[in-house]
Design a protein around this motif. Structure first.
Motif, PDB file in Angstrom:
ATOM      1  N   GLU A 106       0.745  -1.201   0.031  1.00 24.42           N
ATOM      2  CA  GLU A 106       0.015  -0.157   0.003  1.00 24.42           C
ATOM      3  C   GLU A 106       0.931   1.160  -0.055  1.00 24.42           C
ATOM      4  OE1 GLU A 106      -2.343  -0.082   3.866  1.00 24.42           O
ATOM      5  OE2 GLU A 106      -0.509   0.051   4.776  1.00 24.42           O
ATOM      6  N   GLY A 107       0.291   2.422  -0.459  1.00 20.22           N
ATOM      7  CA  GLY A 107       1.200   3.601  -0.825  1.00 20.22           C
ATOM      8  C   GLY A 107       0.920   4.059   0.626  1.00 20.22           C
ATOM      9  N   VAL A 108       2.121   4.928   1.108  1.00 25.38           N
ATOM     10  CA  VAL A 108       2.083   5.603   2.399  1.00 25.38           C
ATOM     11  C   VAL A 108       2.161   7.253   2.325  1.00 25.38           C
ATOM     12  CG1 VAL A 108       3.692   5.979   4.258  1.00 25.38           C
ATOM     13  CG2 VAL A 108       3.219   3.694   3.491  1.00 25.38           C
ATOM     14  N   ALA A 109       3.026   7.786   1.297  1.00 23.34           N
ATOM     15  CA  ALA A 109       3.166   9.055   0.806  1.00 23.34           C
ATOM     16  C   ALA A 109       3.971   9.137  -0.134  1.00 23.34           C
ATOM     17  CB  ALA A 109       4.013   9.891   2.032  1.00 23.34           C
ATOM     18  N   TYR A 142      -0.643  12.028   1.239  1.00 24.04           N
ATOM     19  CA  TYR A 142      -0.511  10.940   2.364  1.00 24.04           C
ATOM     20  C   TYR A 142      -1.750   9.841   2.358  1.00 24.04           C
ATOM     21  CZ  TYR A 142       3.226  13.681   4.242  1.00 24.04           C
ATOM     22  OH  TYR A 142       4.506  14.646   4.358  1.00 24.04           O
ATOM     23  N   ALA A 143      -1.236   8.874   2.902  1.00 23.60           N
ATOM     24  CA  ALA A 143      -2.449   7.711   3.129  1.00 23.60           C
ATOM     25  C   ALA A 143      -3.149   8.134   4.328  1.00 23.60           C
ATOM     26  CB  ALA A 143      -1.847   6.324   3.157  1.00 23.60           C
ATOM     27  N   GLU A 189      -3.276   7.863  -9.605  1.00 21.19           N
ATOM     28  CA  GLU A 189      -3.537   7.470  -8.084  1.00 21.19           C
ATOM     29  C   GLU A 189      -2.106   7.317  -7.868  1.00 21.19           C
ATOM     30  OE1 GLU A 189      -5.622   3.675  -9.493  1.00 21.19           O
ATOM     31  OE2 GLU A 189      -7.212   4.327  -7.815  1.00 21.19           O
ATOM     32  N   PRO A 190      -1.704   8.581  -7.278  1.00 23.94           N
ATOM     33  CA  PRO A 190      -0.285   8.558  -7.010  1.00 23.94           C
ATOM     34  C   PRO A 190       0.290   7.865  -5.643  1.00 23.94           C
ATOM     35  CG  PRO A 190      -1.535  10.648  -6.254  1.00 23.94           C
ATOM     36  CD  PRO A 190      -2.436   9.746  -7.113  1.00 23.94           C
ATOM     37  N   LEU A 191      -0.869   7.053  -5.091  1.00 23.27           N
ATOM     38  CA  LEU A 191      -0.413   6.235  -3.985  1.00 23.27           C
ATOM     39  C   LEU A 191      -0.775   4.617  -4.402  1.00 23.27           C
ATOM     40  CD1 LEU A 191      -1.895   7.951  -0.693  1.00 23.27           C
ATOM     41  CD2 LEU A 191       0.361   7.904  -1.507  1.00 23.27           C
ATOM     42  N   PHE A 214       4.473   3.648 -10.283  1.00 22.91           N
ATOM     43  CA  PHE A 214       5.488   3.905 -10.176  1.00 22.91           C
ATOM     44  C   PHE A 214       6.671   2.668 -11.261  1.00 22.91           C
ATOM     45  CE2 PHE A 214       6.038   7.214  -6.994  1.00 22.91           C
ATOM     46  CZ  PHE A 214       4.458   7.092  -6.894  1.00 22.91           C
ATOM     47  N   ASP A 215       7.655   3.281 -11.771  1.00 22.85           N
ATOM     48  CA  ASP A 215       8.491   2.163 -12.733  1.00 22.85           C
ATOM     49  C   ASP A 215       9.379   1.864 -11.709  1.00 22.85           C
ATOM     50  OD1 ASP A 215       8.010   4.084 -15.537  1.00 22.85           O
ATOM     51  OD2 ASP A 215       6.874   2.283 -14.829  1.00 22.85           O
TER      52      ASP A 215
END
Length: 126
Positions: free
Chosen positions: A45-48, A58-59, A106-108, A113-114
């Motif tokens: 899961e994404g945090v920040a 931020y999540a 959805e940046p989280l 992300f690559d």
């Protein structure tokens, strides 16, 4: 080739603090986002996330306790984690991408992300 190397994980008691670092190398794009993700018993899961404009997201689970920051002079991403609780126990990963937060849907989410680091373990227990 982009390389991300995390450090700073460890064991801490509930209520304690840790600061994670992620050193980036090989990155040439002038635009980017960098993020912290974590994986415990459930899915990653994404945090920040932070981007080159200084925008952050931020999540909900970490708002008010965690702070993401970037030192461009050292090519280093940080995650200051305060008021840690057992639910924060996880492997923490650093990630990077050429898109900015405003370019992401959805940046989280990890699919945005690559580039990924190998992770650093954080354990919160008494």
């Amino acid at each position: 080739q982009v390389q991300l190397v995390e450090s700073g994980g460890g064991s801490v008691q509930p209520g304690g603090s840790l600061r994670l670092s992620c050193v980036a190398s090989g990155y040439t794009s002038s635009t980017y986002s960098m993020g912290w993700f974590r994986q415990g018993p459930k899915k990653r899961e994404g945090v920040a996330t932070i981007d080159n404009d200084g925008s952050t997201i931020y999540a909900e689970a970490v708002k008010g306790r965690f702070t993401i920051s970037l030192d461009n002079t050292k090519n280093t991403l940080y995650l200051q984690m305060n008021s840690l609780n057992p639910e924060d126990t996880a492997m923490y990963y650093c990630a990077a991408d050429e898109a900015t937060i405003s370019d992401m849907v959805e940046p989280l989410e990890e699919y945005e992300f690559d580039y990924w680091g190998q992770g650093t373990q954080v354990t919160v227990s008494s």
